[in-house]
Design an enzyme around this catalytic site. Structure first.
Site, mmCIF file in Angstrom:
data_model
loop_
_atom_site.group_PDB
_atom_site.id
_atom_site.type_symbol
_atom_site.label_atom_id
_atom_site.label_comp_id
_atom_site.label_asym_id
_atom_site.label_seq_id
_atom_site.Cartn_x
_atom_site.Cartn_y
_atom_site.Cartn_z
ATOM 1 N N GLY A 75 41.123 7.182 -39.262
ATOM 2 C CA GLY A 75 40.680 6.126 -38.353
ATOM 3 C C GLY A 75 39.944 6.702 -37.151
ATOM 4 C CG HIS A 76 38.730 5.451 -32.612
ATOM 5 N ND1 HIS A 76 37.380 5.666 -32.766
ATOM 6 C CD2 HIS A 76 38.929 5.355 -31.274
ATOM 7 C CE1 HIS A 76 36.805 5.687 -31.580
ATOM 8 N NE2 HIS A 76 37.715 5.508 -30.648
ATOM 9 C CD1 TRP A 77 42.488 9.194 -31.145
ATOM 10 C CD2 TRP A 77 44.686 9.150 -31.549
ATOM 11 N NE1 TRP A 77 43.143 9.113 -29.938
ATOM 12 C CE2 TRP A 77 44.477 9.088 -30.155
ATOM 13 C CE3 TRP A 77 45.994 9.136 -32.048
ATOM 14 C CZ2 TRP A 77 45.537 9.013 -29.255
ATOM 15 C CZ3 TRP A 77 47.040 9.057 -31.147
ATOM 16 C CH2 TRP A 77 46.814 9.006 -29.761
#
Ligand SMILES: O=C(O)/C=C/C(=O)/C=C/C=C(\O)C(=O)O
Length: 285
Positions: free
Chosen positions: A264-266
């Site tokens: 995801g975003h991390w």
């Protein structure tokens, strides 16, 4: 070797740069001729340490000095209402910090908002940038494929407006690809960080009311960036869509892109080992 902790590396400095007169908190880790600055994302309760705690040690062990700057409006840095470009505001703060620390040139690793800010800094102070790592960020602007604001950014803004554990879990649920690594301890630490500075939460809401587009689109200027750039994205990023990464490599002449699957975003946290190897290889060759 002594263990690195947030407390043992925590420092403050007063910066006077442009219109900014602020107390800035940062973590200063390791020693070395080359410095890597890590810039965190814009989520409530984020900080350099919270974003990058899985990534500091390998760089320090490889001989880099690592500086984690908490941007104005986050963690233990002073609060601020930003009515213009937050990417540029953070770039100004970084210039002030580096001048105070007497550091001329740095590599910058930016996560999300930190990536937008790294690009703003590179456009304004190109001579002070070594290499760039842009992860889940680098420029604002519309996605070709995903309606904006994205579902992630909507949840993030909802959490700023109503900072509850339920809203935090709802945001984190789509923040990473595999949520099984998210512990109650992590939620609690993040909630404590958020609630410790209600002024930051209120000022973020005032900022997006004053200017919903806090992160300008740098696309028309990307060709000006001469720094060697590694762009890293999560294939399942639901906050800043992956095609932003494609726009970055299309625009920055000396750049390459790696897309992590099941991510995801991390990326720096979800795929920390591979991410660290990749960044080290990029910085040392
Ligand atoms: O709206 C944007 O373009 C940027 C969003 C972010 O910077 C979100 C970041 C969230 C984190 O990295 C976090 O740790 O909360």
């Amino acid at each position: 070797m002594t263990t690195l902790t947030e407390a043992s590396s925590s420092k403050f400095v007063r910066i006077n740069e442009g219109e900014l007169d602020l107390l800035i908190h940062y973590n200063d880790c390791g020693q070395g001729d080359e410095t890597v600055v890590m810039l965190h994302g814009s989520g409530p309760g984020a900080s350099g340490w919270a974003n990058f705690n899985r990534n500091i040690e390998p760089l320090v062990e490889a001989g880099f000095r690592v500086i984690l700057m908490d941007c104005p409006g986050w963690s233990k840095s002073d609060s601020i209402v930003c009515e213009g470009s937050r990417s540029d505001l953070n770039a100004t703060a970084l210039k002030g910090l580096l001048d105070e620390l007497d550091i001329e040139k740095v590599h910058i690793l930016g996560n999300s908002m930190g990536g937008h800010s790294a690009v703003a800094f590179s456009l304004r102070y190109p001579q002070r940038v070594g290499k760039l790592v842009l992860m889940g960020g680098g420029t604002g602007g519309a996605s070709l494929f995903t309606p904006m604001p994205t579902e992630g950014i909507k949840r993030l803004q909802g959490l700023y407006r109503e900072p509850t554990i339920e809203n935090l879990k709802s945001m984190m649920d789509i923040f990473v690809f595999d949520t099984s690594d998210l512990t109650e301890e992590l939620f609690q630490a993040r909630l404590d960080n958020m609630l410790a500075r209600r002024d930051h939460l209120e000022n973020f809401v005032k900022s997006i009311q004053a200017n919903p587009k806090q992160f300008p689109d740098f696309s028309p200027r990307l060709a000006e960036i001469s720094a060697e750039t590694l762009v890293i994205w999560g294939r399942q990023d639901r906050f800043v869509p992956m095609d932003t990464g494609l726009r970055l490599v299309a625009g920055i002449p000396n750049s390459e892109l790696h897309i992590f699957n099941r991510c995801g975003h991390w990326a720096q946290w979800e795929h920390a080992d591979k991410f660290n190897r990749m960044v080290l290889d990029f910085l040392t060759h």
